[in-house]
Structure formats: structure tokens, C-alpha cells
Design a protein around this motif. Structure first.
Motif, PDB file in Angstrom:
ATOM      1  N   ARG A  76      30.951  50.663  56.572  1.00 55.35           N
ATOM      2  CA  ARG A  76      29.885  49.996  57.313  1.00 55.35           C
ATOM      3  C   ARG A  76      28.533  50.550  56.878  1.00 55.35           C
ATOM      4  NH1 ARG A  76      29.939  49.734  63.812  1.00 55.35           N
ATOM      5  NH2 ARG A  76      32.124  49.289  63.298  1.00 55.35           N
ATOM      6  N   LEU A  77      27.632  49.661  56.465  1.00 57.24           N
ATOM      7  CA  LEU A  77      26.321  50.075  55.984  1.00 57.24           C
ATOM      8  C   LEU A  77      25.258  50.007  57.066  1.00 57.24           C
ATOM      9  CD1 LEU A  77      26.349  48.214  52.537  1.00 57.24           C
ATOM     10  CD2 LEU A  77      27.006  50.590  53.013  1.00 57.24           C
TER      11      LEU A  77
ATOM     12  N   SER B  35      28.942  37.828  50.833  1.00 58.83           N
ATOM     13  CA  SER B  35      27.715  37.449  50.132  1.00 58.83           C
ATOM     14  C   SER B  35      28.042  36.756  48.814  1.00 58.83           C
ATOM     15  CB  SER B  35      26.851  38.688  49.876  1.00 58.83           C
ATOM     16  OG  SER B  35      27.525  39.601  49.025  1.00 58.83           O
ATOM     17  N   PRO B  36      27.130  35.911  48.302  1.00 56.17           N
ATOM     18  CA  PRO B  36      27.397  35.173  47.057  1.00 56.17           C
ATOM     19  C   PRO B  36      27.700  36.071  45.860  1.00 56.17           C
ATOM     20  CG  PRO B  36      25.534  34.217  48.219  1.00 56.17           C
ATOM     21  CD  PRO B  36      25.874  35.479  48.933  1.00 56.17           C
ATOM     22  N   ASP B  37      27.166  37.296  45.846  1.00 57.06           N
ATOM     23  CA  ASP B  37      27.443  38.194  44.725  1.00 57.06           C
ATOM     24  C   ASP B  37      28.731  38.994  44.925  1.00 57.06           C
ATOM     25  OD1 ASP B  37      26.751  40.064  46.651  1.00 57.06           O
ATOM     26  OD2 ASP B  37      24.908  40.700  45.659  1.00 57.06           O
ATOM     27  N   GLY B  38      29.403  38.810  46.059  1.00 57.73           N
ATOM     28  CA  GLY B  38      30.674  39.468  46.306  1.00 57.73           C
ATOM     29  C   GLY B  38      30.570  40.948  46.608  1.00 57.73           C
TER      30      GLY B  38
ATOM     31  N   ASP C 221      30.061  47.346  52.949  1.00 50.83           N
ATOM     32  CA  ASP C 221      30.291  47.314  51.511  1.00 50.83           C
ATOM     33  C   ASP C 221      31.678  46.735  51.303  1.00 50.83           C
ATOM     34  OD1 ASP C 221      29.631  48.474  48.644  1.00 50.83           O
ATOM     35  OD2 ASP C 221      31.712  49.009  49.107  1.00 50.83           O
ATOM     36  N   LEU C 222      31.775  45.652  50.527  1.00 45.83           N
ATOM     37  CA  LEU C 222      33.044  44.950  50.432  1.00 45.83           C
ATOM     38  C   LEU C 222      34.112  45.752  49.694  1.00 45.83           C
ATOM     39  CD1 LEU C 222      34.526  42.367  51.186  1.00 45.83           C
ATOM     40  CD2 LEU C 222      33.779  41.373  49.034  1.00 45.83           C
TER      41      LEU C 222
END
Length: 211
Positions: free
Chosen positions: A199-200, A174-177, A193-194
Motif C-alpha cells: 500500500r502506497l 492503471s493503464p501502465d499496469g 504497488d501492483l
């Protein structure tokens, strides 16, 4: 207008100008570059959009000056195909994934390897999902069951997940990392969740394929 580039299996790079005319988006082909003698597997823009990097089946990476469509530099970083290429904030720093499964960060001006990490995907097409900070990436091989989150600067693994027995077709940060989306061969879209790799959520989906 905005310039976009697409590359094909014949080694050509096509540059297009996108223009808005009222509510209509129009594309006009402006230049054609003979990039490589064979297939181009990947291309990437520099942050300032002045340079374009292409990676080909001829085992080379080329940097192009978009303003005049000339080759700014060319080098052969490995002895195998270059599957994917990305450009860091500094246009001379490139990130490549190759046929041997190595993810390398390069100083293209000195043809020097700054860091390297190998994932067990040798022979498979390896793709990169670059973090917005350009210092981290998610790496996987086409139809390979594992994904790897790698610190590119240090060349080390942060976490690995292998819950995809059917293989992974695509991944995107995602753009917000903060989040990672993974499209699996099992017809599902997974959101992770990076930071932790947890796994969400999993969304069932039609068959997802990324070319």
C-alpha cells in the motif's frame, strides 16, 4: 464516432453512437439487442471492437457480432451465475468469474478451460480488474475483505491482501499496469504497488460504491 454499450436487468443490450458536434458530445441509440432472458451482469468489448461479450443471470456467456447484432456464439461455462467477463487480445479467449468463486480462462471456440483459479468469495458478486497485458487480474468479491492478484495464464495466486475488513467495492489497474486503486467500504481509496501489493497511500473519501 464511437460506439458504446450498456446492459440492463431486463436482459437488453443498448448500443449507442457517440458523436462530437463542435464542443458537444451527442449520443444516439442505434440498436437494441435482446441479450439474455434475465439480468446481464457484465459486458466486454473485444480489442478490435467487433465483438461484444455479455454475461447473464441465465448462466450463459454470449459473443455478439456488433456489425449485424447477431450472436456469434453462446456457451454455458459453469453451473452458476457469471458475474464478470473479459476478452483477451485473441477474441476467442474469454475470462469469467462466477458464483462459485472460480476465475476461468476459456477458449470459447472449443468450450475448453485453459486455466482456473478459485477465490474464497463463493456466493458473492466477484469482479475482475484486468491488467493491460490481459494475462493478470485483480480479483475480489463485493464486500469481501480480500483482494487477489492472479496469473491468469498459469491459474495461480501472485499475492493476496486482506486489510479491508469492511469489504472492497471496486478495484482498477492503471493503464501502465503499475498501480492498483481499491475503493473500500470504509470510505477510503487505497493506492497499491501492483507488483508487490504494498500500500502506497490511502485517501479518505465519501462513501464509494461501484455498481
Amino acid at each position: 464516432g464511437t460506439m458504446v454499450a450498456n446492459a440492463n436487468q431486463n436482459g437488453f443490450v443498448l448500443l449507442w453512437n457517440l458523436m462530437h458536434d463542435d464542443a458537444t458530445l451527442k449520443a444516439t441509440e442505434c440498436e437494441v439487442i435482446q441479450g439474455h432472458p434475465g439480468r446481464i451482469w457484465s459486458r466486454a468489448w473485444s480489442p478490435d471492437n467487433k465483438l461484444l461479450a455479455t454475461a447473464g443471470a441465465d448462466k450463459t456467456v454470449k459473443l455478439w457480432n456488433v456489425a449485424n447484432q447477431t450472436s456469434a456464439s453462446q456457451y454455458e461455462p459453469t453451473d452458476g451465475w457469471i458475474w464478470d467477463v473479459a476478452i483477451r487480445n485473441n477474441p476467442s479467449i474469454l475470462i469469467t468469474s462466477d458464483q462459485s468463486g472460480h476465475i476461468r480462462t476459456w477458449d470459447s471456440e472449443q468450450s475448453k478451460v485453459l486455466s482456473s483459479y478459485q477465490v474464497p468469495t463463493a456466493g458473492k458478486r466477484t469482479f475482475l480488474a484486468l491488467h493491460p497485458d490481459k494475462q493478470h487480474a485483480v480479483v475480489s468479491g463485493m464486500n469481501h475483505p480480500h483482494i487477489h492478484y492472479v496469473d491468469l495464464k498459469e491459474g495461480k495466486l501472485l499475492w493476496q491482501r486482506g486489510e479491508y475488513p469492511g469489504g472492497v467495492n471496486a478495484a482498477e489497474i492503471s493503464p501502465d499496469g503499475e498501480l492498483l486503486a481499491v475503493a473500500s467500504e470504509s470510505n477510503e481509496l487505497h493506492v497499491l504497488d501492483l507488483d508487490s501489493g504494498e500500500r502506497l497511500h490511502t485517501f479518505p473519501h465519501e462513501k464509494l460504491v461501484d455498481y
